[in-house]
Design a protein around this motif. Structure first.
Motif, PDB file in Angstrom:
ATOM      1  N   VAL A 697       0.850  -1.186   0.000  1.00  0.00           N
ATOM      2  CA  VAL A 697       0.000   0.000   0.000  1.00  0.00           C
ATOM      3  C   VAL A 697       0.882   1.231   0.000  1.00  0.00           C
ATOM      4  O   VAL A 697       1.858   1.320   0.747  1.00  0.00           O
ATOM      5  CB  VAL A 697      -0.915  -0.011   1.253  1.00  0.00           C
ATOM      6  CG1 VAL A 697      -1.607   1.324   1.445  1.00  0.00           C
ATOM      7  CG2 VAL A 697      -1.941  -1.129   1.148  1.00  0.00           C
ATOM      8  N   ARG A 698       0.541   2.194  -0.839  1.00  0.00           N
ATOM      9  CA  ARG A 698       1.298   3.445  -0.859  1.00  0.00           C
ATOM     10  C   ARG A 698       0.891   4.310   0.339  1.00  0.00           C
ATOM     11  O   ARG A 698       1.705   4.792   1.088  1.00  0.00           O
ATOM     12  CB  ARG A 698       1.010   4.128  -2.199  1.00  0.00           C
ATOM     13  CG  ARG A 698       1.634   5.453  -2.443  1.00  0.00           C
ATOM     14  CD  ARG A 698       3.097   5.306  -2.843  1.00  0.00           C
ATOM     15  NE  ARG A 698       3.703   6.630  -2.817  1.00  0.00           N
ATOM     16  CZ  ARG A 698       4.077   7.249  -1.720  1.00  0.00           C
ATOM     17  NH1 ARG A 698       3.973   6.660  -0.556  1.00  0.00           N
ATOM     18  NH2 ARG A 698       4.594   8.459  -1.776  1.00  0.00           N
ATOM     19  N   LEU A 699      -0.411   4.465   0.514  1.00  0.00           N
ATOM     20  CA  LEU A 699      -0.934   5.265   1.628  1.00  0.00           C
ATOM     21  C   LEU A 699      -2.232   4.669   2.139  1.00  0.00           C
ATOM     22  O   LEU A 699      -3.055   4.200   1.340  1.00  0.00           O
ATOM     23  CB  LEU A 699      -1.258   6.690   1.144  1.00  0.00           C
ATOM     24  CG  LEU A 699      -0.132   7.678   0.929  1.00  0.00           C
ATOM     25  CD1 LEU A 699      -0.687   8.921   0.228  1.00  0.00           C
ATOM     26  CD2 LEU A 699       0.493   8.075   2.264  1.00  0.00           C
ATOM     27  N   ALA A 730      -7.227   2.747   0.986  1.00  0.00           N
ATOM     28  CA  ALA A 730      -5.790   2.548   0.765  1.00  0.00           C
ATOM     29  C   ALA A 730      -5.502   2.803  -0.703  1.00  0.00           C
ATOM     30  O   ALA A 730      -6.223   2.319  -1.580  1.00  0.00           O
ATOM     31  CB  ALA A 730      -5.378   1.133   1.151  1.00  0.00           C
ATOM     32  N   TRP A 731      -4.481   3.604  -0.922  1.00  0.00           N
ATOM     33  CA  TRP A 731      -4.080   3.921  -2.295  1.00  0.00           C
ATOM     34  C   TRP A 731      -2.875   3.060  -2.665  1.00  0.00           C
ATOM     35  O   TRP A 731      -1.948   2.912  -1.871  1.00  0.00           O
ATOM     36  CB  TRP A 731      -3.662   5.389  -2.431  1.00  0.00           C
ATOM     37  CG  TRP A 731      -4.775   6.373  -2.276  1.00  0.00           C
ATOM     38  CD1 TRP A 731      -5.511   6.930  -3.261  1.00  0.00           C
ATOM     39  CD2 TRP A 731      -5.256   6.959  -1.050  1.00  0.00           C
ATOM     40  NE1 TRP A 731      -6.434   7.802  -2.749  1.00  0.00           N
ATOM     41  CE2 TRP A 731      -6.302   7.845  -1.399  1.00  0.00           C
ATOM     42  CE3 TRP A 731      -4.928   6.797   0.307  1.00  0.00           C
ATOM     43  CZ2 TRP A 731      -7.003   8.586  -0.448  1.00  0.00           C
ATOM     44  CZ3 TRP A 731      -5.634   7.530   1.250  1.00  0.00           C
ATOM     45  CH2 TRP A 731      -6.647   8.417   0.873  1.00  0.00           C
ATOM     46  N   PHE A 732      -2.920   2.528  -3.853  1.00  0.00           N
ATOM     47  CA  PHE A 732      -1.764   1.774  -4.352  1.00  0.00           C
ATOM     48  C   PHE A 732      -0.801   2.730  -5.054  1.00  0.00           C
ATOM     49  O   PHE A 732       0.392   2.498  -5.115  1.00  0.00           O
ATOM     50  CB  PHE A 732      -2.229   0.639  -5.263  1.00  0.00           C
ATOM     51  CG  PHE A 732      -3.292  -0.209  -4.589  1.00  0.00           C
ATOM     52  CD1 PHE A 732      -2.982  -0.912  -3.427  1.00  0.00           C
ATOM     53  CD2 PHE A 732      -4.594  -0.246  -5.063  1.00  0.00           C
ATOM     54  CE1 PHE A 732      -3.956  -1.657  -2.763  1.00  0.00           C
ATOM     55  CE2 PHE A 732      -5.562  -0.991  -4.407  1.00  0.00           C
ATOM     56  CZ  PHE A 732      -5.246  -1.694  -3.263  1.00  0.00           C
ATOM     57  N   SER A 762       6.813  12.953   7.372  1.00  0.00           N
ATOM     58  CA  SER A 762       6.170  11.684   7.743  1.00  0.00           C
ATOM     59  C   SER A 762       5.258  11.180   6.637  1.00  0.00           C
ATOM     60  O   SER A 762       4.836  10.043   6.646  1.00  0.00           O
ATOM     61  CB  SER A 762       5.351  11.870   9.019  1.00  0.00           C
ATOM     62  OG  SER A 762       4.258  12.727   8.739  1.00  0.00           O
ATOM     63  N   GLY A 763       4.936  12.050   5.686  1.00  0.00           N
ATOM     64  CA  GLY A 763       4.016  11.640   4.613  1.00  0.00           C
ATOM     65  C   GLY A 763       2.562  11.675   5.038  1.00  0.00           C
ATOM     66  O   GLY A 763       1.682  11.255   4.303  1.00  0.00           O
ATOM     67  N   ARG A 764       2.298  12.189   6.252  1.00  0.00           N
ATOM     68  CA  ARG A 764       0.905  12.240   6.709  1.00  0.00           C
ATOM     69  C   ARG A 764       0.216  13.476   6.174  1.00  0.00           C
ATOM     70  O   ARG A 764       0.826  14.540   6.081  1.00  0.00           O
ATOM     71  CB  ARG A 764       0.838  12.265   8.233  1.00  0.00           C
ATOM     72  CG  ARG A 764       1.305  10.976   8.816  1.00  0.00           C
ATOM     73  CD  ARG A 764       0.801  10.768  10.205  1.00  0.00           C
ATOM     74  NE  ARG A 764       1.492   9.601  10.728  1.00  0.00           N
ATOM     75  CZ  ARG A 764       2.149   9.563  11.872  1.00  0.00           C
ATOM     76  NH1 ARG A 764       2.156  10.619  12.654  1.00  0.00           N
ATOM     77  NH2 ARG A 764       2.770   8.477  12.252  1.00  0.00           N
ATOM     78  N   ARG A 765      -1.033  13.355   5.854  1.00  0.00           N
ATOM     79  CA  ARG A 765      -1.792  14.523   5.407  1.00  0.00           C
ATOM     80  C   ARG A 765      -3.230  14.423   5.882  1.00  0.00           C
ATOM     81  O   ARG A 765      -3.775  13.335   6.016  1.00  0.00           O
ATOM     82  CB  ARG A 765      -1.723  14.671   3.892  1.00  0.00           C
ATOM     83  CG  ARG A 765      -1.902  13.376   3.122  1.00  0.00           C
ATOM     84  CD  ARG A 765      -1.819  13.593   1.622  1.00  0.00           C
ATOM     85  NE  ARG A 765      -0.479  13.881   1.138  1.00  0.00           N
ATOM     86  CZ  ARG A 765      -0.181  14.924   0.349  1.00  0.00           C
ATOM     87  NH1 ARG A 765      -1.115  15.754  -0.044  1.00  0.00           N
ATOM     88  NH2 ARG A 765       1.051  15.116  -0.069  1.00  0.00           N
ATOM     89  N   PRO A 783       1.320   6.860   5.437  1.00  0.00           N
ATOM     90  CA  PRO A 783       1.968   5.655   4.891  1.00  0.00           C
ATOM     91  C   PRO A 783       1.711   4.422   5.748  1.00  0.00           C
ATOM     92  O   PRO A 783       1.787   3.304   5.263  1.00  0.00           O
ATOM     93  CB  PRO A 783       3.463   6.013   4.912  1.00  0.00           C
ATOM     94  CG  PRO A 783       3.525   7.488   5.053  1.00  0.00           C
ATOM     95  CD  PRO A 783       2.288   7.909   5.762  1.00  0.00           C
ATOM     96  N   ASP A 784       1.421   4.618   7.044  1.00  0.00           N
ATOM     97  CA  ASP A 784       1.060   3.510   7.918  1.00  0.00           C
ATOM     98  C   ASP A 784      -0.444   3.579   8.157  1.00  0.00           C
ATOM     99  O   ASP A 784      -1.049   4.619   7.957  1.00  0.00           O
ATOM    100  CB  ASP A 784       1.774   3.642   9.267  1.00  0.00           C
ATOM    101  CG  ASP A 784       3.257   3.439   9.097  1.00  0.00           C
ATOM    102  OD1 ASP A 784       3.620   2.469   8.414  1.00  0.00           O
ATOM    103  OD2 ASP A 784       4.026   4.273   9.626  1.00  0.00           O
ATOM    104  N   PRO A 785      -1.025   2.472   8.637  1.00  0.00           N
ATOM    105  CA  PRO A 785      -2.459   2.533   8.942  1.00  0.00           C
ATOM    106  C   PRO A 785      -2.779   3.746   9.810  1.00  0.00           C
ATOM    107  O   PRO A 785      -2.070   4.028  10.783  1.00  0.00           O
ATOM    108  CB  PRO A 785      -2.715   1.216   9.662  1.00  0.00           C
ATOM    109  CG  PRO A 785      -1.689   0.278   9.097  1.00  0.00           C
ATOM    110  CD  PRO A 785      -0.471   1.125   8.867  1.00  0.00           C
ATOM    111  N   VAL A 786      -3.817   4.471   9.459  1.00  0.00           N
ATOM    112  CA  VAL A 786      -4.159   5.724  10.132  1.00  0.00           C
ATOM    113  C   VAL A 786      -4.571   5.454  11.579  1.00  0.00           C
ATOM    114  O   VAL A 786      -5.400   4.584  11.838  1.00  0.00           O
ATOM    115  CB  VAL A 786      -5.327   6.401   9.371  1.00  0.00           C
ATOM    116  CG1 VAL A 786      -5.831   7.622  10.113  1.00  0.00           C
ATOM    117  CG2 VAL A 786      -4.892   6.755   7.954  1.00  0.00           C
ATOM    118  N   ILE A 787      -3.991   6.195  12.499  1.00  0.00           N
ATOM    119  CA  ILE A 787      -4.287   5.893  13.906  1.00  0.00           C
ATOM    120  C   ILE A 787      -5.329   6.823  14.538  1.00  0.00           C
ATOM    121  O   ILE A 787      -5.599   6.742  15.718  1.00  0.00           O
ATOM    122  CB  ILE A 787      -2.997   5.921  14.778  1.00  0.00           C
ATOM    123  CG1 ILE A 787      -2.248   7.216  14.529  1.00  0.00           C
ATOM    124  CG2 ILE A 787      -2.135   4.699  14.550  1.00  0.00           C
ATOM    125  CD1 ILE A 787      -1.133   7.453  15.518  1.00  0.00           C
TER     126      ILE A 787
END
Ligand SMILES: Nc1nc2c(c(=O)[nH]1)N[C@H]1C(S)=C(S)[C@@H](COP(=O)(O)OP(=O)(O)OC[C@H]3O[C@@H](n4cnc5c(=O)[nH]c(N)nc54)[C@H](O)[C@@H]3O)O[C@H]1N2
Ligand SMILES: Nc1nc2c(c(=O)[nH]1)N[C@H]1C(S)=C(S)[C@@H](COP(=O)(O)OP(=O)(O)OC[C@H]3O[C@@H](n4cnc5c(=O)[nH]c(N)nc54)[C@H](O)[C@@H]3O)O[C@H]1N2
Ligand code: SF4
Ligand SMILES: [Mo]
Length: 878
Positions: A697-699, A730-732, A762-765, A783-787
């Motif tokens: 998964v990309r995001l 999840a985006w590929f 972090s790549g978070r948005r 990039p990791d599962p959203v917490i």
């Protein structure tokens, strides 16, 4: 939903599981409907589970099919019915009666079912009418008939409270028959000596009250019960008088069983020998023993043998038909039993009669027809296979969604596409099956239609309407009789009410019966339909709460039959391959067409998932909360991984509920093969071979939105929530232009102002769209599962005076504490609130948690989970 004007309370029956709870429905002045348990109904005495309690939230007209449609074009009833009749007539005339078929459902009412069965078997002259009960109860039906000569459930619910030992085999009663589970839990609390044994590969919520859990491997049941039979015989626990006078075939069954000593049973079943020995001792020593079984038994290539292996043990000990004992097949759907009574399965004729020469002649005389089908029709799996080969020219599907619920589900979809004429009667416009139909017929649903249903203990109850028919929707019996009349069968289908149909059904059950057939409603001849109280059959002479206690069975020699069962060889799994087990979750019903509408019910599990043992997870490189692809040569699904030791090694568990309407790739029956039990024709839905791998998964993303989105080209799963939709993404590949992607996917008004927060490192948005302090959309990607707390985020949808920065920060502030994932759906109590009550206020019992937080105090379905949180908190605190 159009509530009838009065606010009187209507006594009806729950449309979900086979417990068949009585429900009081009271339409309110504001159009809503208040729901409560009927204290007078003998199935539930006022209790309801989470699904039953939330019935009022599933009645909206969103997504309803309100008008007949031909090829997607709205039309009127006359045109639609004429076309259905013309196409069926043309197929019958050109290709013969076996070129047409009906595929029905245990969710039809008895009256609907009776008319459909009479049309096909009596007048079209083909037995090509089968039902989703083939996927559900067929092995129990076949096992009952082999043993008893009739499809009879001997016991009743009271037996569950009277028993000293309850053995639950392949049944997650806590989630699937919650009110029965609660009756058992209450009995056990008042009589702590009562024992519960759970036989299931998984440690389910049901296992939480078990004194012993036997984690057998898939299909280890036959070996276990064959071994039990040998143990009982060897150690002198046979009731020789009962065996001699009332049974046949014991010797042959025992001869096979002798080859199954404990060690061999342990090796074949996968359960520890000392636990099996304990189970055997308990069973042997306990006269009042009830064995409850469900889909872990039925849905197997050896399902009928498993049923008989269980019944054999009860016959050997004479423990049947008396208070507190007996084999007990619990039914799934609200009217699985009613369907069996009318003959809705392709291998039964009507009113518990088979295709014998005598019965064919008798039923023909009763119905006034000489066209009665003379042999069984195609069973569900064979029916769709014949359709794929082009042999079925017209099919009519009612109240079931085979594109999601049949094995080889993609093959079923292809079969429908290959069929020249497909009719679907459903409440909903867009199910994965309805979208494949040439003609869609709007069916009336629960609360709008009336009739009868029969529950697991042979008790028939009335469903009564309390809502007006919406749009052009009509009850199924009406639709079927209109088509029957247009096919030329006018006199035999001149019904004007369900009461008339029921009276005919009663009369057929009594017709030339004289106690020869178990299914007999003769005591209801002339009964006032409007006021029939919940009644157990047979209704003949004195009331009969239990059957077979007198040792009188329905075989030709009136003796019960032992069936020799040879446990199947253990199928070796190839390296890298896992067993795919499937089943249910607590708050969803099947393909979610109704429970998916209730925010409360959609909060418990909001996404399709796969449960995997920690050892397998590390072997296959699957991290918890990431996405995994489960696949095999037939199909694949993308699911959220839950790593848990409640799942045994070598086996995955995936729920059956998710469809293309709720997720991008969650239809698990695409992977299940159409292998069936040779006796019952029931498919092995709990045992496919599969493999699992991580999804790159990309995001990952999570959103809450006031409007439902349109999503393509990525992983998605959506769920109803208060005030909108929540979803996992999840985006590929990362979208090239985030804002453009958001605007199209969420259909945002051009003027809407989008706020964002992007952390390049972090790549978070996060993105937020607000209007006047209210949330339109919040989306978080990482990039990791959203917490982000899902519970907090969904509550944003009904918060006021929000600021964009609070939403973008993605974490609960002090002003809005995070309840945690919802555990109690009745009062929306989250895991964090419960844990705080345990740790902070010292609530260390389920009852104390209930007093502090209200959790678990209404329907009680979440009590096993509360118990688990208590254990967890205690471990953590030390
Ligand atoms: N919440 C909820 N309740 C429902 C329904 C629903 O959709 N949602 N559906 C209703 C219907 S139609 C039905 S049929 C019933 C089904 O009710 P259940 O049969 O209780 O439910 P399932 O989850 O299908 O399967 C039960 C268990 O069988 C186990 N199992 C799998 N393979 C084996 C095996 O080889 N041996 C043994 N011993 N166990 C095995 C599974 O691990 C699972 O825990 O539920 C009814 N009630
Ligand atoms: N892998 C796997 N597959 C399974 C199972 C499993 O455990 N594992 N379980 C199997 C079992 S036991 C079952 S029972 C099936 C259930 O599977 P299905 O029967 O396919 O599931 P439902 O979602 O209950 O479908 C009922 C449909 O009827 C519609 N409906 C509701 N009320 C009415 C009505 O009064 N009239 C009409 N005409 N339509 C109505 C609903 O909108 C819905 O579309 O799934 C089977 N498939
Ligand atoms: S146990 Fe729940 S789903 Fe089953 S009939 Fe009762 S209220 Fe309905
Ligand atoms: Mo079922």
């Amino acid at each position: 939903m159009i509530a009838q004007s009065s606010t009187t309370t209507v006594k009806t029956t729950c449309p979900y599981c086979g417990v068949g709870c009585g429900v009081l429905a009271t339409p309110q002045a504001d159009g809503s409907v208040a729901i409560s348990g009927d204290p007078d109904h003998p199935a539930n005495f006022g209790r309801l589970c989470s699904k039953g309690s939330a019935l009022g939230e599933t009645l909206s007209l969103d997504g309803r099919l309100l008008h007949p449609e031909i090829n997607g074009r709205r039309t009127d009833w006359d045109e639609a019915l004429d076309l259905v009749a013309a196409k069926f007539r043309a197929a019958i005339d050109e290709y013969g009666p076996n070129s047409v078929a009906i595929y029905g459902s245990g969710q039809l009412l008895t009256e609907d079912y009776y008319v459909a069965n009479k049309l096909m078997k009596g007048f079209v002259g083909s037995a090509n009418i089968d039902t989703n009960s083939r996927l559900c109860m067929a092995s129990s039906v076949a096992g009952h008939k082999r043993a008893f000569g009739s499809d009879t459930v001997p016991g009743n619910y009271e037996d569950l409270e009277l028993a000293d030992l309850i053995v639950l085999v392949g049944s997650n009663l806590a989630w699937c028959h919650p009110v029965l589970y609660q009756r058992i839990a209450a009995a056990k609390a008042s009589r702590p000596d009562m024992r519960v044994v759970v036989i299931d590969p998984r440690r389910t919520a049901t296992a939480d009250i078990a004194d012993l859990h036997l984690p057998i491997q898939s299909d280890g049941d036959s070996a276990l019960f064959v071994g039990l039979l040998a143990h009982l015989s060897r150690n002198g626990f046979a009731d020789q008088r009962f065996v001699d006078q009332h049974t046949s075939g014991a010797e042959a069954a025992l001869m096979v069983a002798e080859d199954w000593p404990l060690e061999r049973v342990a090796a074949a079943s996968g359960a520890p020998a000392e636990d099996i020995a304990r189970f055997y001792e308990w069973f042997a020593a306990t006269e009042k023993a009830v064995t409850v079984y469900s889909q872990g038994v039925n849905q197997s290539a050896a399902g009928t043998d498993k049923v008989n292996a269980i019944i054999n043990c009860h016959l050997l000990t004479g423990r049947i038909g008396r208070r507190g004992m007996g084999p007990f097949s619990v039914t799934g759907q609200p009217n699985a039993m009613g369907g069996r009574e009318v003959g809705g399965l392709a291998n039964m004729l009507a009113a518990h009669m088979d295709f014998t020469e005598e019965a064919i002649e008798r039923v023909g005389r009763f119905w006034g027809t000489s066209s009665v089908a003379t042999k069984p029709g195609l069973k569900a799996v064979d029916l769709f296979a014949a359709m794929a080969r082009g042999e079925i020219k017209a099919v009519w599907i009612m109240a079931t969604n085979p594109v999601d619920s049949m094995p080889d589900a993609d093959g079923v979809r292809a079969a429908l596409r290959a069929c020249p004429f497909v009719v679907v009667s459903d409440m909903n416009a867009r199910t994965d099956t309805a979208v494949e139909a040439h003609v869609r017929l709007p069916a009336a649903g629960w609360g709008e239609k009336e009739g009868t249903v029969t529950n697991s203990e042979r008790r028939l109850s009335r469903q009564r309407p309390f809502l007006a028919l919406p749009g052009d929707a009509r009850p199924d019996w009406w639709i079927i009789k209109e088509v029957a009349q247009r096919l030329g069968f006018r006199a035999a289908f001149r019904y004007s009410s369900p009461a008339e149909i029921f009276a005919e059904h009663v009369a057929l059950s009594a017709f030339e019966n004289d106690g020869k057939r178990d299914f007999d409603l003769s005591g209801l001849v002339g009964a006032d339909y409007a006021s029939i109280a919940p009644t157990q059959w047979p209704v003949r002479g004195k009331p009969m709460a239990r059957m077979f206690g007198d040792g009188d069975f329905f075989t030709p020699d009136r003796k019960a039959r032992f069936v020799p069962v040879a446990p199947p060889p253990v199928i070796p799994t190839s390296p890298g391959s896992l067993v795919l087990n499937t089943g249910r979750v607590r708050d969803h019903w099947h393909t979610m067409t109704r429970t998916g509408k209730a925010a409360r019910l959609s909060a418990h599990y909001a996404e399709p998932f796969v449960e995997i043992n920690p050892a397998d997870a590390s072997r296959f490189n699957i991290r918890g909360a990431t996405l995994a692809r489960v696949g095999n040569g037939q199909g694949s699904a993308i699911l959220r991984a839950i790593v848990t030791d409640r799942q045994p090694r070598g086996q995955l568990f995936v729920p059956m509920h998710w469809t293309d309407q709720f997720s991008s790739n969650g239809r698990i029956d695409a992977l299940v093969r159409s292998k069936t039990d040779p006796v019952s024709g029931q498919p092995a839905l709990k045992m496919a071979q599969c493999h699992i791998e991580p999804v790159r998964v990309r995001l990952y993303g999570f959103f809450v939105s006031a409007q439902p989105p349109k999503l393509t080209g990525l992983y998605w799963a959506v769920a109803q929530t208060m005030g909108g939709t929540r979803g996992e993404l999840a985006w590929f590949d990362e979208p090239a232009d985030w804002e453009a992607w958001l605007r199209t996917s969420f259909d945002l008004p051009p003027a809407a102002r989008m706020r964002s927060l992007v952390d390049e490192r972090s790549g978070r948005r996060s993105y937020a769209v607000l209007e006047g302090g209210r949330l339109i959309l919040a989306l978080y990607a990482s990039p990791d599962p959203v917490i982000v707390s899902r519970q907090w985020a969904t509550e944003l949808l009904h918060a006021e005076g929000l600021s964009a920065s609070a939403v973008l920060a993605g974490r609960p502030g002090a002003y809005m504490p995070d309840k945690g994932a919802i555990v109690c759906s009745c009062f929306s109590v989250g895991a964090n609130t419960i844990a705080a009550a345990i740790a902070g206020e010292g609530c260390d019992t389920v009852e104390a948690v209930g007093r502090c937080t209200k959790a678990g105090t209404n329907c009680g379905s979440c009590r096993p989970e509360i118990r688990r949180i208590i254990e967890r908190v205690h471990v953590a605190v030390g």
